[in-house]
Each structure stands twice: as structure tokens, then as C-alpha cells.
Design an enzyme around this catalytic site. Structure first.
Site, PDB file in Angstrom:
ATOM      1  N   GLU A 131       0.736  -1.319   0.005  1.00 17.80           N
ATOM      2  CA  GLU A 131       0.072  -0.024   0.199  1.00 17.80           C
ATOM      3  C   GLU A 131       0.958   1.295   0.033  1.00 17.80           C
ATOM      4  O   GLU A 131       1.915   1.327   0.797  1.00 17.80           O
ATOM      5  CB  GLU A 131      -1.053   0.097   1.076  1.00 17.80           C
TER       6      GLU A 131
ATOM      7  N   GLU B 142     -13.992   5.655  -0.749  1.00 17.49           N
ATOM      8  CA  GLU B 142     -14.816   4.644   0.087  1.00 17.49           C
ATOM      9  C   GLU B 142     -15.557   5.725   1.241  1.00 17.49           C
ATOM     10  O   GLU B 142     -15.016   5.830   1.965  1.00 17.49           O
ATOM     11  CB  GLU B 142     -14.077   3.465   0.674  1.00 17.49           C
TER      12      GLU B 142
ATOM     13  N   LYS C 158     -15.576   4.751   5.236  1.00 19.97           N
ATOM     14  CA  LYS C 158     -14.456   4.716   6.415  1.00 19.97           C
ATOM     15  C   LYS C 158     -14.620   5.976   7.240  1.00 19.97           C
ATOM     16  O   LYS C 158     -15.141   6.873   6.971  1.00 19.97           O
ATOM     17  CB  LYS C 158     -13.026   5.099   5.540  1.00 19.97           C
TER      18      LYS C 158
ATOM     19  N   GLU D 292      -9.723  10.005   4.841  1.00 17.75           N
ATOM     20  CA  GLU D 292      -9.851   8.452   4.802  1.00 17.75           C
ATOM     21  C   GLU D 292     -10.657   8.118   3.913  1.00 17.75           C
ATOM     22  O   GLU D 292     -10.557   6.918   3.241  1.00 17.75           O
ATOM     23  CB  GLU D 292     -10.286   8.151   5.998  1.00 17.75           C
TER      24      GLU D 292
END
Length: 497
Positions: free
Chosen positions: A259, A313, A316, A322
Site C-alpha cells: 500500500e 470509500e 471509512k 480517509e
């Protein structure tokens, strides 16, 4: 394929002679994402060849069957206990959840747990037994050489990460790390690390240079133990892992970055979370990786990297950033343009380029009247003290041919010129530099322009894969050492006056 560059994501995977690759993390912590079938179409459309998911979701495996996309699947921390307790559980999982979809679903890695040293449930003790059971299950099926088993970590697994040569694993994790590293070495599996320079800058912007985090630093940080020079945080953090492994005599274990990325949007206090910075980070990251330039301690070492992440997303928790690590919005439109060819967003259809403010772009090349000695001096200076990335003019790289001093010097001189504001002074080189308004790029050799490395791009996401608080903590812990190394050369100079 130049016409595809403007479309942005024409070649998400680029694999050169040594095999360094760029992949993407596909997280699903959102309630408005496309179905796995549509995601598979999106991935194929943009020629993404490597994908990481954080579980072994059957619908995802079905969707990616016969696509040719190599999958890294995962066993979440919450599932480690049954895998560690009984071999039969690992055998059943492989038989019922994996083998029915393999090899149509091209699974190449299984991650067992994620950043377990940062969890509060003491799950780290379960990782190696679970890995061993998964490996045994694979071996029974004759797949242990085709599918590698490992586990991902944050940089917090280290007690020291700077200077890189002093990299050392945290002794409190010794009970877990020693057998894990032995497993990796025995089975030729990579050490998987999640790296986020963004957090180091966000949490200490007065002490960490944004340019250093974005691969754009014009200065160098010197490792006093090795004399190695670092121009970006990513390399320094990778090398700290290499040195930590070597300190324990694990010299054959490869490193894989599972990541990394940069958010495109953040809360008011997250000023660095912008589409521009995200694009710059990921563009420079891609260029760095696919050039197979390696790191200062491991020149030419191939490195596989996964960008976090495919989608924004919305489920989160935490700060705004985030929810904004994605390359795409849930409606499958791009968050920003990102060129995965490693050349920057460049229009090659016209040899003359006009900048956004309407002025004509210029380049600086070596004068045909310059002597060989002057050309060599210019080349040596630009690639050395001038801090130019000269990897493109190395053998087998796109600008190596024609293998002439004039050609190589022209590339290096222009890079220095563009990196330093494209001013007349930056083009002087003692009278050996000449400004031109015709693009000197040729074939696959792209000459830098002042705006090419100022473009933007980013994205990322994952199922239960939000960059963890441990990653943020590791970044904070890294800052004091970084400051010390940044100031050390100046302090030593003053001492000797």
C-alpha cells in the site's frame, strides 16, 4: 499509444526488463460501489494487471476469472484464529473458497493478516501458525510454488527507520518476526510493507518537506553511516527495511510495497490532501518504480508496488481524507488524470508545446559546438550535484540511444533546466546549453518540461484497509530522525569552520 495518455489510465501496469510492477488495491468499504463484474470491466478497460483485495470474496474471484489480472487475496485479522488453530480449517478454505475459482482467477499471493503488530488483540501470535497452515494446504494442492504466502506490515514494525542504515525491527515483536522472517526466507516470499509519506508530512508539516514526500526535493539527505544520498522519503523508508533485514542476516528476502498513495481531498487541516498532490505523488512514484532505478541501497532492485486505492470509500471513519484515497469515484469516473506510463502527462502530437499561461514551452539542450570535455563536465554535474534523475540515459532505458555524449548531456541539461525554473541561468552551463522551442523528445524518450512533474494524480481504497492509525504513528515517530539527518550535514560543516 500516445493518444491514450490523455485518457489517463491506459497502462496501469508497466513492466520493464527487470519486472518492477504497479498494481492497485481494490477495497470495498463503501455502499455505492459498482458490482464486481463492472469493476472487472473497469480494470480490464484500463489495462490494470495486478490487483490486491483484502479477503477472498467469491463474487470478486468469479468476476476476475479469465481476465488475466493477477490477484493478491487476503485473510483478515478477524479470521486468523481458526486458520492458526487447525490445519483442517485452512484445507477446507482452500478447497471450498479458492480452488473452485483457480486458475481462472489468477491468484498469486495470499496475505495472512494485515499490520497485526498494531492490533490490540494480540493477533500477531496467530500469524505465523496461520501462514504455515495455509502454506501446507497449498503444498497439498501442489500450488505452494505458484501462490506465495506472506503478511503485510506498517513501518511501525521498526523501532528505528532513520537513518536508513540504522533501520531495526522493534524488539518487542521479536517473538513474531523471527519465525515470520524465517518462513519468508525459506519459501522465497516477500516482506510486505505499507508506506505512507503523506502522514509524515500531514502530522508535522513544519518539520517534513512536502517536496521530499512528493519525490520533488531539490536537496538531499545524507545517511552518515553509508554516505548514501536520499531525495525522497519513500526510498529512505524502503531502505530502512532492507537494512533491518540485513541486520538480522536476512539478505535474500525481497520487499513488496502493498500500500502507498496520497489522498485527493481532506478536512480543512489536511491542506496537502489535494488532487494535485495526489497526482504528483503517484505520477512520480510510478516513474520511479517502472524505471527500475531501485533505492540508494539497492540500485536496480525491482520493486512491486500497489497504489491505494481503486475507489473512494464513503464508509471509512475518521478525517475526510480517509474517504478520498481512490483513483475512481464509485460512478467509475476518474478522480484526476494519472499517467501510468511513467512519462508524465505529455501531449506528443505536436513538437511545440504551449503552457497554461499561454507562453511557449522551451527546452535546453547541449550545444553542438561544445567540446567533449565540456559535455562530460555538464553531464557529470547535472547527474551529480545538480540532482537530476539520469536513470533514463542508462543502458536499456528509453533515452540511452543514441549512445552519444551529446545526446546524454542534452537530456541531463534539459532536466536540470526544467527542475530549476527554466531560467536563462539554469540553461547556461558555461555557455554549453542552448534554449530551443522545438520538443527534442523522440521515440519513447520524453524530455521533461517545467510543468510535466507538476501535474496531479491519485486514488486508493480497500475493504478493511484504511491506512491505519499505526501508519500515522509510524510517520510521527519518523519525523525527529528525519530532522536530525536533514540538519546533520549543516551542523558538521559548522563544526569544521
Amino acid at each position: 499509444m500516445h493518444e491514450d495518455l490523455c485518457f489517463a489510465l491506459s497502462t496501469l501496469l508497466v513492466c520493464l526488463c527487470k519486472g518492477s510492477t504497479i498494481g492497485v488495491c481494490y477495497g470495498r468499504n463503501a455502499d455505492d460501489l459498482p458490482t464486481p463484474d463492472k469493476v472487472a470491466q473497469l480494470v480490464k478497460q484500463h489495462n490494470i494487471k495486478y490487483l490486491r483485495i483484502y479477503d477472498s470474496n467469491i463474487q470478486v474471484l468469479k468476476a476476475f476469472a479469465n481476465t488475466g489480472v493477477e490477484l493478491m487475496i487476503g485473510i483478515p485479522n478477524s479470521d486468523l484464529l481458526p486458520f492458526a488453530q487447525f490445519q483442517s480449517n485452512a484445507d477446507s478454505w482452500l478447497k471450498n473458497s479458492i480452488l473452485p475459482y483457480y486458475p481462472a482467477a489468477k491468484i498469486t499471493y495470499i496475505t495472512v493478516g494485515a499490520e497485526v503488530t498494531e492490533s490490540t488483540d494480540n493477533s500477531s501470535s496467530l500469524v505465523v501458525p496461520a501462514m504455515q497452515n495455509v502454506f501446507t494446504a497449498l503444498k497439498k494442492a501442489g500450488l505452494h510454488k505458484r501462490i506465495k504466502v506472506s503478511s503485510t506490515h506498517s513501518l511501525g514494525v521498526l523501532s528505528r527507520s532513520f537513518p536508513p542504515s540504522a533501520g531495526a525491527f522493534n524488539s518487542s515483536h521479536a517473538h513474531f518476526l523471527k519465525p515470520l522472517l524465517e518462513f519468508l526466507a525459506d519459501n522465497q516470499s516477500p516482506f510486505m510493507i505499507d508506506i505512507y509519506p503523506y502522514y509524515a508530512y500531514r502530522d508535522s508539516p513544519n518539520n517534513v518537506s512536502l517536496d521530499y514526500a512528493l519525490f520533488q526535493s531539490s536537496s538531499e539527505v545524507i545517511d552518515p553511516n553509508t554516505g548514501l544520498l536520499y531525495t525522497n522519503m519513500f526510498d529512505a523508508q524502503i531502505d530502512s527495511i532492507y537494512f533491518a533485514l540485513m541486520a538480522l542476516n536476512f539478505r535474500t528476502i525481497k520487499i513488496m510495497v502493498t500500500e502507498t498513495g496520497w489522498p485527493s481531498k481532506g478536512s480543512p487541516k489536511e491542506k496537502a490532501a489535494t488532487p494535485d498532490n495526489a497526482q504528483i505523488y503517484n505520477t512520480n512514484l510510478i516513474r520511479h518504480v517502472i524505471n527500475d532505478s531501485g533505492t540508494p541501497a539497492k540500485r536496480g532492485e525491482e520493486l512491486d508496488v500497489y497504489i491505494f486505492s481503486l475507489f473512494n470509500e464513503n464508509r471509512k471513519p475518521g478525517l475526510e481524507s480517509e474517504r478520498n484515497w481512490g483513483l475512481f469515484y464509485p460512478d467509475q469516473t476518474s478522480v484526476y488524470n494519472l499517467d501510468f506510463s511513467g512519462k508524465g502527462v505529455v501531449d506528443m502530437t505536436d513538437s511545440n508545446v504551449t503552457s497554461l499561461n499561454g507562453t511557449t514551452t522551451t527546452w535546453c539542450i547541449a550545444s553542438t559546438k561544445a567540446s567533449e570535455a565540456d559535455l562530460q563536465n555538464a553531464l557529470d554535474w547535472a547527474c551529480g550535484p545538480g540532482n537530476v534523475d539520469c536513470s533514463a540515459i542508462q543502458p536499456s532505458q528509453p533515452c540511452y540511444e543514441p549512445d552519444t555524449l551529446l545526446s546524454h548531456a542534452s537530456f541531463a541539461i534539459n532536466s536540470y533546466y526544467q527542475q530549476n525554473g527554466a531560467t536563462d541561468i539554469a540553461c547556461s552551463f558555461g555557455g554549453n546549453g542552448v534554449k530551443v522551442d522545438k520538443n527534442p523528445s523522440y521515440d519513447n524518450c520524453v524530455y521533461m518540461t517545467a510543468g510535466a512533474n507538476k501535474t496531479a494524480a491519485t486514488n486508493t481504497t480497500a475493504i478493511s484497509s484504511t491506512p491505519s492509525s499505526s501508519t500515522r504513528n509510524e510517520a510521527i515517530a519518523w519525523v525527529p530522525s528525519f530532522l536530525l539527518m536533514t540538519l546533520l550535514p549543516t551542523l558538521l560543516t559548522l563544526k569544521n569552520l
